[in-house]
Design an enzyme around this catalytic site. Structure first.
Site, PDB file in Angstrom:
ATOM      1  N   GLY A  85      78.056 -65.965  -6.352  1.00 16.94           N
ATOM      2  CA  GLY A  85      79.253 -66.657  -6.822  1.00 16.94           C
ATOM      3  C   GLY A  85      79.759 -67.615  -5.761  1.00 16.94           C
ATOM      4  N   ASP A  86      81.035 -67.472  -5.421  1.00 11.23           N
ATOM      5  CA  ASP A  86      81.637 -68.344  -4.400  1.00 11.23           C
ATOM      6  C   ASP A  86      81.984 -67.558  -3.140  1.00 11.23           C
ATOM      7  OD1 ASP A  86      83.736 -66.895  -5.437  1.00 11.23           O
ATOM      8  OD2 ASP A  86      85.089 -68.596  -5.649  1.00 11.23           O
TER       9      ASP A  86
END
Length: 160
Positions: A85-86
């Site tokens: 993800g981030d």
């Protein structure tokens, strides 16, 4: 075969497996040398709206730019990984002091929070960063990541 098994396909950074391996080796070296190391846990703020507004292809381009900015601010001997993800993590070896690590955190924050110009759009992100030190915050990899993650969420709450 080694590279695809140990690197994030999107950013080319180390993946979780390679990061854990390098951190374990660094801990072993620390035990012999007595030098300190720091683990940084980074989570992008306001990233979900990027995917929602501009699409996942643009989100992926932003993640690649984030990875490049992080690598630019770290030394070649430091390890940076994308966990998914981030979320990103970095390991700083041979840390002289908390102040030295804090300076790296501020450089990372400034680099990541610079606007991203893509396809005529200006994208603004924030970043929350937590830091854990070996050995004072934990002796095991999972302890260090847990402390860095908890501190990162503390920073995220403080910024909200």
């Amino acid at each position: 075969m080694f590279y695809p098994a140990n690197h994030d396909r999107l950013t080319g950074l180390a993946n979780r497996s390679l990061f854990y391996d390098r951190l374990q080796h660094a801990i072993s070296r620390f035990n012999r040398s007595g030098k300190r190391l720091a683990v940084l846990f980074m989570d992008m703020d306001r990233f979900k709206p990027v995917n929602d507004t501009y699409g996942h292809a643009t989100g992926d381009r932003v993640l690649k730019l984030i990875a490049e900015r992080i690598k630019t601010e770290l030394r070649t001997e430091d390890t940076v990984a994308r966990l998914g993800g981030d979320e990103f993590v970095a390991m700083l070896e041979d840390v002289e002091s908390h102040r030295q690590a804090d300076k790296v955190v501020e450089r990372l924050r400034a680099a990541i929070e610079r606007p991203y110009e893509l396809d005529g759009h200006t994208i603004y992100l924030g970043v929350s960063i937590g830091i854990a030190y070996y050995p004072e915050d934990g002796l095991l990899i999972d302890e260090l990541l847990e402390v860095a993650d908890r501190k990162m969420y503390g920073n995220k709450s403080a910024q909200a």
